[in-house]
Design an enzyme around this catalytic site. Structure first.
Site, PDB file in Angstrom:
ATOM      1  N   LYS A   1       0.839  -1.203   0.000  1.00  0.00           N
ATOM      2  CA  LYS A   1       0.000   0.000   0.000  1.00  0.00           C
ATOM      3  C   LYS A   1       0.875   1.256   0.000  1.00  0.00           C
ATOM      4  CE  LYS A   1      -3.895  -0.332   2.185  1.00  0.00           C
ATOM      5  NZ  LYS A   1      -4.707  -0.614   3.371  1.00  0.00           N
TER       6      LYS A   1
ATOM      7  N   ARG B   1      -3.464   2.872   8.337  1.00  0.00           N
ATOM      8  CA  ARG B   1      -3.798   1.698   7.529  1.00  0.00           C
ATOM      9  C   ARG B   1      -2.612   0.758   7.458  1.00  0.00           C
ATOM     10  NH1 ARG B   1      -7.934   3.228   3.662  1.00  0.00           N
ATOM     11  NH2 ARG B   1      -8.680   5.278   4.271  1.00  0.00           N
TER      12      ARG B   1
ATOM     13  N   GLY C   1      -8.123  -7.663   4.205  1.00  0.00           N
ATOM     14  CA  GLY C   1      -8.990  -7.679   5.378  1.00  0.00           C
ATOM     15  C   GLY C   1      -8.368  -8.299   6.610  1.00  0.00           C
TER      16      GLY C   1
ATOM     17  N   MET D   1      -5.645  -7.384   8.352  1.00  0.00           N
ATOM     18  CA  MET D   1      -5.118  -6.483   9.372  1.00  0.00           C
ATOM     19  C   MET D   1      -5.959  -5.217   9.437  1.00  0.00           C
ATOM     20  SD  MET D   1      -1.186  -7.339   9.219  1.00  0.00           S
ATOM     21  CE  MET D   1      -1.213  -6.783   7.574  1.00  0.00           C
TER      22      MET D   1
ATOM     23  N   ARG E   1      -3.497  -1.570  -6.074  1.00  0.00           N
ATOM     24  CA  ARG E   1      -2.689  -2.787  -6.000  1.00  0.00           C
ATOM     25  C   ARG E   1      -3.075  -3.677  -7.167  1.00  0.00           C
ATOM     26  NH1 ARG E   1      -5.664  -5.316  -0.704  1.00  0.00           N
ATOM     27  NH2 ARG E   1      -7.726  -5.389  -1.583  1.00  0.00           N
TER      28      ARG E   1
ATOM     29  N   HIS F   1     -15.515  -9.237   2.110  1.00  0.00           N
ATOM     30  CA  HIS F   1     -14.474 -10.147   2.577  1.00  0.00           C
ATOM     31  C   HIS F   1     -14.666 -11.563   2.034  1.00  0.00           C
ATOM     32  CE1 HIS F   1     -13.022 -13.121   5.509  1.00  0.00           C
ATOM     33  NE2 HIS F   1     -11.932 -12.391   5.394  1.00  0.00           N
TER      34      HIS F   1
ATOM     35  N   ARG G   1      -0.398 -47.722 -12.970  1.00  0.00           N
ATOM     36  CA  ARG G   1      -0.306 -48.663 -11.844  1.00  0.00           C
ATOM     37  C   ARG G   1      -1.148 -49.884 -12.164  1.00  0.00           C
ATOM     38  NH1 ARG G   1      -0.781 -43.435  -8.744  1.00  0.00           N
ATOM     39  NH2 ARG G   1       0.917 -43.364  -7.242  1.00  0.00           N
TER      40      ARG G   1
ATOM     41  N   GLU H   1      12.630 -44.906  -5.295  1.00  0.00           N
ATOM     42  CA  GLU H   1      11.733 -44.506  -4.210  1.00  0.00           C
ATOM     43  C   GLU H   1      12.231 -44.945  -2.844  1.00  0.00           C
ATOM     44  OE1 GLU H   1       7.805 -46.023  -5.091  1.00  0.00           O
ATOM     45  OE2 GLU H   1       8.602 -47.847  -5.970  1.00  0.00           O
TER      46      GLU H   1
ATOM     47  N   SER I   1      12.338 -43.330 -12.592  1.00  0.00           N
ATOM     48  CA  SER I   1      11.219 -42.449 -12.274  1.00  0.00           C
ATOM     49  C   SER I   1      11.155 -42.321 -10.753  1.00  0.00           C
ATOM     50  CB  SER I   1       9.919 -43.034 -12.827  1.00  0.00           C
ATOM     51  OG  SER I   1       8.857 -42.190 -12.486  1.00  0.00           O
TER      52      SER I   1
ATOM     53  N   THR J   1       8.251 -40.245  -5.408  1.00  0.00           N
ATOM     54  CA  THR J   1       8.502 -39.401  -4.231  1.00  0.00           C
ATOM     55  C   THR J   1       7.486 -39.626  -3.116  1.00  0.00           C
ATOM     56  OG1 THR J   1       7.426 -37.665  -5.494  1.00  0.00           O
ATOM     57  CG2 THR J   1       9.829 -37.576  -5.333  1.00  0.00           C
ATOM     58  N   ASN J   2       6.423 -40.380  -3.396  1.00  0.00           N
ATOM     59  CA  ASN J   2       5.516 -40.709  -2.285  1.00  0.00           C
ATOM     60  C   ASN J   2       6.245 -41.653  -1.324  1.00  0.00           C
ATOM     61  OD1 ASN J   2       3.598 -39.355  -3.799  1.00  0.00           O
ATOM     62  ND2 ASN J   2       2.784 -41.231  -4.706  1.00  0.00           N
TER      63      ASN J   2
ATOM     64  N   CYS K   1       7.105 -39.508 -10.751  1.00  0.00           N
ATOM     65  CA  CYS K   1       5.699 -39.870 -10.881  1.00  0.00           C
ATOM     66  C   CYS K   1       4.990 -39.883  -9.525  1.00  0.00           C
ATOM     67  CB  CYS K   1       5.530 -41.202 -11.599  1.00  0.00           C
ATOM     68  SG  CYS K   1       6.265 -42.571 -10.710  1.00  0.00           S
TER      69      CYS K   1
ATOM     70  N   TYR L   1      11.113 -35.303 -17.410  1.00  0.00           N
ATOM     71  CA  TYR L   1       9.662 -35.120 -17.396  1.00  0.00           C
ATOM     72  C   TYR L   1       9.101 -35.209 -15.981  1.00  0.00           C
ATOM     73  CZ  TYR L   1       9.255 -40.185 -16.811  1.00  0.00           C
ATOM     74  OH  TYR L   1       9.343 -41.461 -16.321  1.00  0.00           O
TER      75      TYR L   1
HETATM   76  C1  PEP Z   1       5.489 -43.242  -5.323  1.00  0.00           C
HETATM   77  O1  PEP Z   1       5.814 -43.965  -4.379  1.00  0.00           O
HETATM   78  O2  PEP Z   1       5.783 -42.037  -5.391  1.00  0.00           O
HETATM   79  C2  PEP Z   1       4.706 -43.786  -6.441  1.00  0.00           C
HETATM   80  C3  PEP Z   1       4.433 -43.046  -7.487  1.00  0.00           C
HETATM   81  O3  PEP Z   1       4.233 -45.025  -6.306  1.00  0.00           O
HETATM   82  P1  PEP Z   1       2.949 -45.399  -5.405  1.00  0.00           P
HETATM   83  O4  PEP Z   1       2.315 -44.119  -4.989  1.00  0.00           O
HETATM   84  O5  PEP Z   1       2.098 -46.231  -6.252  1.00  0.00           O
HETATM   85  O6  PEP Z   1       3.606 -46.139  -4.289  1.00  0.00           O
HETATM   86 MG    MG Z   2       5.719 -46.083  -4.612  1.00  0.00          MG
END
Ligand code: PEP
Ligand code: MG
Length: 867
Positions: free
Chosen positions: A24, A93, A102, A104, A337, A453, A559, A728, A747, A750-751, A815, A835
Site C-alpha cells: 500500500k 492503515r 482484510g 489487518m 494494488r 471479505h 499402476r 523410491e 522415475s 517421491t511418495n 511420478c 519429465y
Molecule cells: C510413489 O511412491 O511415489 C509412487 C508413485 O508409487 P505409489 O504411490 O504407487 O507407491
Molecule cells: Mg511407490
C-alpha cells in the site's frame, strides 16, 4: 550518524520498495509521483514493525520521526492535529509487502475528541458528518486498539436504528449520532476501564502500535500459513490525511477493478456507497451500488476515475484494484494494488493484455498462478439436472459446491476436518472466519458485495461463493436458516453456484467444467517455453484420454494393481494368491493375461505416439484379500494369516514380490509385449513401451528383473521397449550409479521416497502428528504435498548425479504426487529431470509450472500480486 530512518512521506525517495514500505505504501508513493490525486501522508516502515515484534517495544526513535512527519502534514494542510476548531484528521492503515485482504487493521478519523468534533461540525457546517466520523473512530479504535467486542457497538447502532425506524445508517440524524457517541463512549469506558482517549498524538501512537500487533493476530497467522507468506515480514503502517466520503450526497467511497476479477472482461468493475466511509464497503455491512450508477450521480468524479484507472493500468501493466473516496465531488485514490482474480480472469487478462501489446507472452505465462489453475477444473452444476433455485445472490466466486449447511466457522472447521463437505452460511464473513472458509467447500452470505471479505477470500482460494443473498436470514439460536418461505436446519444439504449466484436446495449433480480459449492460448505459449515434458499418471483408457485432452505427452505411471482390483478380476487374482503351488498359480495367471493385455492395448491406443510407462505389481498381496473375519474358506483364512505383516509398507511388496513369485511379473511382461505387438499390427504404429520395476533398492534386484523382462519379451520378437525402475528408496538414490547399469530410465516415486526418507508413514502421518507439526511450525509444509527439497530433494539430486554419471543418456522423471505441485515441478526442472508425471487434472498446472521454471531461469518472473 542518525539511526535507520523508520518513516517516509509519500513524496520522499525511500531506500526500498514493497519490502520496506509494504504494497500500500509503495502504491501511494508511486501514485503521488505520477501526479494522481492521493491524500498526503507517510509510511512507517516494516523495519519498525519487525523491530517491535522482536523486542516487544517500538524503536526509540519512532515517535520523534512520526511527530516530525505529522508536523509536515500540518503545514501542508494548514490544519493542526488535535486542533479544537478545524482539526487535521488522519487514518492509520496497515500494508504488508504481500496483500492479505482484510486480515489487518485500519482506523479512520484519528484526531477527533469531544471538543474537536464540535469544531469539525462548525468548520464544515455539517454536524451530522462530524458526529458520524467520531462515532466511527470510537468504534474502530475500541475494536482494534483495545479489543472491545465489535458486536457491542453494532448492537447499539442496530437498536438505535430500530427505535428510529431507520433502515440505513444514513437515515440517522446528527442528534441521533450525538446520542450514539455517548453510548459508544460508555461501552468503551465499561470494557476498557478508562475513558476514550482525548489526546490526538496518544491516539495515533496507540493506533500504529495496534496495527503492528495485528500482524500477529490469529487470523493473520492462519492466512499466512494458507498462502505461504513468511511470518517475519511484518507490516508497514500508512498514516494518511483523511478525506471524507461521508460528507453528504456529493461524497462517497468505493472500490473498483480495472477489469472484471471474475471473468477478466475489460470493463470497470466495482461498487460504491454514497455518503459513507471506506470500511462500509469492504466490510460488507451495507450492500453497495454498482459503479456504473456513479456515472449519473457524480459524472465529473466518475470521468476522473475512469481516466485515473486507465493511467494506473498502463503504468503497472496489470489489472489494478483501487480504493477511492469522493469528497464534495473531488476524487482521491487511497490505494492501488494488482488485483486478485479468478483463474479464468487471470487467463483472459493475460491473453488480452498480450494482444493489446501491454505485456509479452513470457510475462503472460509467468503471471498465471499455477496453483490457481485448479479452479478452472472445478465442477459445475450439471446443466441437465432439475434443480430447485430458491434464491439468487451475487455470483462472487465461480464453481459450484454442495455441502451440509454450517452456521459458524468453528463448526465448519471441525466438520471439514472430519472429512464432511460443509457449506458455510453466514450473514457476512469477517477475517475471523478464515479457518472456517478454509475447511468449507463454499460460502454463502446474506450481506456484502462482490468485494466483500467473503467474495475476495473465496476467489483467492478458488472456492465457490454466493454473496449478498438478500432472501437469506439466519437464526443462530435455533440453528436454522430461512430462504424466503423455506426453513432449513444446520446440516441440511444446500448447493450454491458461484458462477451464476444461484442457491439451490439439496445436493445437485456436478459436472466438470468446460475449458475456454484463453486457457488453450496461454498453455500453448507455456508449451513453447518449457523444457520439462509433462506426462500423466493414468491406469485406464478413460484417464489416458482425459490426460491427452489436458495436453499430457505420455503416461509416466500406469499402476497395474488397479487392474487387479476390478470386480470381475479380483476372484481370479485371489485364486492366484491362494494357489498352493506354482502350477495352480500359473493357471490363474494365464486367465488374467488376456484381460491385462486388453487393458494395455487400449491404453497404448489412447496414447498413440507417446511413451507409456507401465509399472509392474507393487502392493503387498494381502491387499487383494478380504479381512480374516470375512474369509470365505479355511484356506483363505490361513493364507491371510500367512501374508499378514506388521509393516506392510516396508514388507513384501514391489519388486520383492516379483522376485519371490516371478510368474506374476512374467505374466505382466508378456501381456505388455503382446499388447504392444497387437497394437503395432493393428495401427501400423508401434507403441513406445516402458516397463518399470517398483521399489528397487539394490542393483542385484534390478539386474535379475531386467533378465526376467528380457527373457519373456524375447518370446515376442520385434517389440521394442525400455526397462527401468522407480527410485523410491534412499538406498536406491545412494546407489543410483550401480542400479543404472540395468536401467534405461528412472522415475522418482517421491511418495515412497518421502515416506522412507523422513520415516513418515504415508498412510498415517497426515491424520496424526503431521497436523501438529504443521500447526506448531515444526514443519512449514506437508512434505507429501510439497517436495521436501532439503531432504528428499537432496537424495534426488544425488541419484541424478550418480545415475547420469555412469549413463548420461539415462531418462529421468518423477511420478509421485509432487509431479503436479508447482514448487516441486520447479525443483524437478532445476535438477534436470526430463519429465514430470501427475494426475490428469493437474497436467495443465504442471505444463504451466514447467514453463515458469524455465522462464525464471531466464530471468522472467511474475510480478507479485499484492498491495
Ligand atoms: C510413489 O511412491 O511415489 C509412487 C508413485 O508409487 P505409489 O504411490 O504407487 O507407491
Ligand atoms: Mg511407490
Amino acid at each position: 550518524m542518525r539511526a535507520v530512518r523508520l518513516v517516509y512521506a509519500f513524496d520522499e525517495e525511500a531506500p526500498g520498495g514493497r519490502d520496506l514500505l509494504g504494497g500500500k505504501g509503495v502504491g501511494l508513493a508511486e501514485m503521488t509521483a505520477l501526479g494522481i490525486p492521493v491524500p498526503a501522508g507517510f509510511t512507517v516502515t516494516t523495519d519498525a514493525c519487525r523491530e517491535t515484534m522482536r523486542s516487544g517495544e517500538v524503536p526509540p526513535s519512532l515517535w520523534a520521526e512520526v511527530d516530525e512527519h505529522v508536523e509536515g502534514l500540518q503545514e501542508r494542510a494548514g490544519k493542526r492535529f488535535g486542533d479544537h476548531d478545524d482539526p487535521l484528521l488522519v487514518s492509520v492503515r496497515s500494508g504488508a509487502a504481500i496483500s492479505m485482504p482484510g486480515m489487518m487493521d485500519t482506523i479512520l478519523n484519528l484526531g477527533l475528541n469531544d471538543v474537536a468534533v464540535e469544531g469539525l461540525a462548525t468548520a464544515t457546517g455539517n454536524p451530522r458528518f462530524a458526529f458520524d466520523s467520531y462515532r466511527r473512530l470510537i468504534q474502530m479504535y475500541g475494536e482494534v486498539v483495545d479489543e472491545v467486542d465489535g458486536h457491542l457497538f453494532e448492537g447499539e447502532l442496530q437498536g438505535l436504528k430500530e427505535r428510529r425506524g431507520a433502515r440505513q445508517d444514513v437515515e440517522l440524524t446528527a442528534d441521533d449520532l450525538r446520542e450514539l457517541i455517548a453510548r459508544f463512549q460508555e461501552i468503551y469506558e465499561r470494557e476498557v476501564g478508562s475513558p476514550f482517549p482525548q489526546d490526538a498524538p496518544e491516539q495515533l501512537r496507540r493506533a500504529i502500535r495496534a496495527v503492528f500487533d495485528s500482524w500477529e493476530a490469529p487470523r493473520a497467522r492462519v492466512y499466512r500459513r494458507t498462502y505461504d507468506i513468511p511470518d517475519d515480514l511484518g507490516t508497514a503502517v500508512n498514516v494518511v490525511q483523511m478525506v471524507f466520503g461521508n460528507k453528504g450526497d456529493t461524497s462517497g467511497t468505493g472500490v473498483c477493478f480495472t477489469r472484471d476479477p471474475s471473468t477478466g472482461e475489460r470493463c470497470l468493475f466495482g461498487e460504491f456507497l454514497l455518503n459513507a466511509q471506506g470500511e462500509d464497503v469492504v466490510a460488507g455491512i451495507r450492500t453497495p451500488q454498482p459503479i456504473e450508477q456513479m456515472r449519473e450521480i457524480m459524472p465529473e468524479a466518475y470521468a476522473q476515475l475512469v481516466d485515473t484507472l486507465e493511467r494506473l493500468e498502463s503504468h503497472y501493466r496489470d489489472m489494478q484494484d483501487i480504493e477511492f473516496t469522493v469528497e464534495d465531488g473531488v476524487l482521491y485514490l487511497l490505494q492501488t494494488r494488482t488485483g486478485k482474480r479468478t483463474a479464468q480472469a487471470a487467463l483472459r487478462i493475460a491473453a488480452e493484455m498480450t494482444e493489446e501489446g501491454l505485456i509479452s507472452r513470457e510475462e503472460a505465462v509467468a503471471r498465471i498462478d499455477a496453483g490457481q489453475l485448479d479452479q478452472l477444473l472445478h465442477p459445475m452444476i450439471d446443466p441437465s439436472a432439475d434443480v430447485e433455485v430458491v434464491a439468487t445472490g451475487l455470483n462472487a466466486s465461480p464453481g459450484a459446491a454442495s455441502g451440509a449447511i454450517v452456521l459458524d466457522a468453528d463448526l465448519a472447521e471441525e466438520r471439514g476436518r472430519a472429512g464432511d463437505d460443509v457449506l458455510l452460511v453466514r450473514w457476512e464473513t469477517t477475517p475471523d472466519d478464515i479457518h472456517g472458509l478454509i475447511h468449507s467447500v463454499g460460502v454463502l452470505t446474506a450481506h456484502g458485495g462482490m468485494t466483500s471479505h467473503a467474495a475476495v477470500v473465496a476467489r483467492g482460494m478458488g472456492k465457490p461463493c454466493v454473496a449478498g443473498c438478500d432472501a437469506l436470514a439466519i437464526d443462530l439460536d435455533a440453528r436454522t436458516i430461512r430462504i424466503g418461505e423455506l426453513e432449513l436446519r444446520e446440516g441440511d444439504p444446500l448447493t450454491i453456484d458461484g458462477g451464476t449466484g444461484r442457491v439451490i436446495v439439496g445436493a445437485v449433480p456436478l459436472v466438470p467444467p468446460a475449458i475456454d480459449e484463453n486457457f488453450g492460448t496461454i498453455l500453448g505459449w507455456a508449451d513453447d517455453f518449457r523444457r520439462l515434458r509433462v506426462r500423466a499418471n493414468a491406469d485406464t483408457p478413460t484417464d489416458a484420454a482425459k490426460a491427452r485432452e489436458f495436453g499430457a505427452e505420455g503416461i509416466g505411471l500406469c499402476r497395474t494393481e488397479h487392474m487387479f482390483m476390478a470386480p470381475d478380476r479380483l476372484p481370479v487374482v485371489q485364486e492366484m494368491i491362494l494357489a498352493s503351488d506354482e502350477k495352480a498359480r500359473r493357471a490363474a495367471l494365464d486367465r488374467l493375461l488376456p484381460v491385462q493385455q486388453k487393458d494395455f492395448e487400449e491404453i497404448f491406443e489412447a496414447m498413440a505416439g507417446f511413451p507409456v510407462t507401465i509399472r509392474l505389481l507393487d502392493p503387498p498381496l494381502h491387499e487383494f484379500l478380504p479381512s480374516a473375519e470375512e474369509a470365505t474358506s479355511d484356506a483363505m483364512r490361513r493364507r491371510i494369516e500367512q501374508l499378514r505383516e506388521a509393516n506392510p509398507m516396508l514388507g513384501t511388496r514391489g519388486c520383492r514380490l516379483g522376485l519371490q513369485w516371478p510368474e506374476i511379473y512374467e505374466m505382466q511382461v508378456r501381456a505388455i509385449v503382446r499388447a504392444a505387438r497387437a497394437v503395432a499390427e493393428r495401427t501400423g504404429e508401434p507403441p513406445l513401451v516402458e516397463i518399470m520395476h517398483p521399489l528397487v533398492g539394490f542393483a542385484e534386484e534390478l539386474r535379475r528383473l531386467r533378465e526376467l523382462t528380457e527373457r519373456v519379451a524375447s518370446e515376442e520378437p520385434g517389440v521394442e521397449y525400455l526397462c527401468g525402475t522407480m527410485i523410491e528408496l534412499p538406498r536406491a538414490c545412494m546407489r543410483a550409479d550401480e542400479i543404472a547399469e540395468s536401467a534405461d530410465f528412472y522415475s522418482f516415486g517421491t511418495n515412497d521416497l518421502t515416506q522412507t526418507a523422513l520415516g513418515f508413514s504415508r498412510d498415517d502421518a497426515e491424520g496424526k502428528f503431521l497436523t501438529y507439526y504443521l500447526e506448531h511450525g515444526i514443519l512449514g509444509r506437508n512434505p507429501f504435498e510439497v517436495l521436501d527439497r532439503e531432504g528428499v530433494g537432496d537424495l534426488m539430486r544425488i541419484a541424478v548425479e550418480r545415475g547420469r554419471g555412469v549413463k548420461p543418456e539415462l531418462k529421468l522423471g518423477i511420478c509421485g504426487e509432487h509431479g503436479g505441485e508447482p514448487r516441486s515441478v520447479a525443483f524437478c526442472h532445476e535438477i534436470g529431470l526430463d519429465y514430470v508425471s501427475c494426475s490428469p487434472y493437474r497436467v495443465p498446472l504442471a505444463r504451466l509450472a514447467a514453463a515458469q521454471a524455465a522462464l525464471a531461469e531466464a530471468g522472467v518472473t511474475a510480478v507479485a500480486i499484492g498491495g
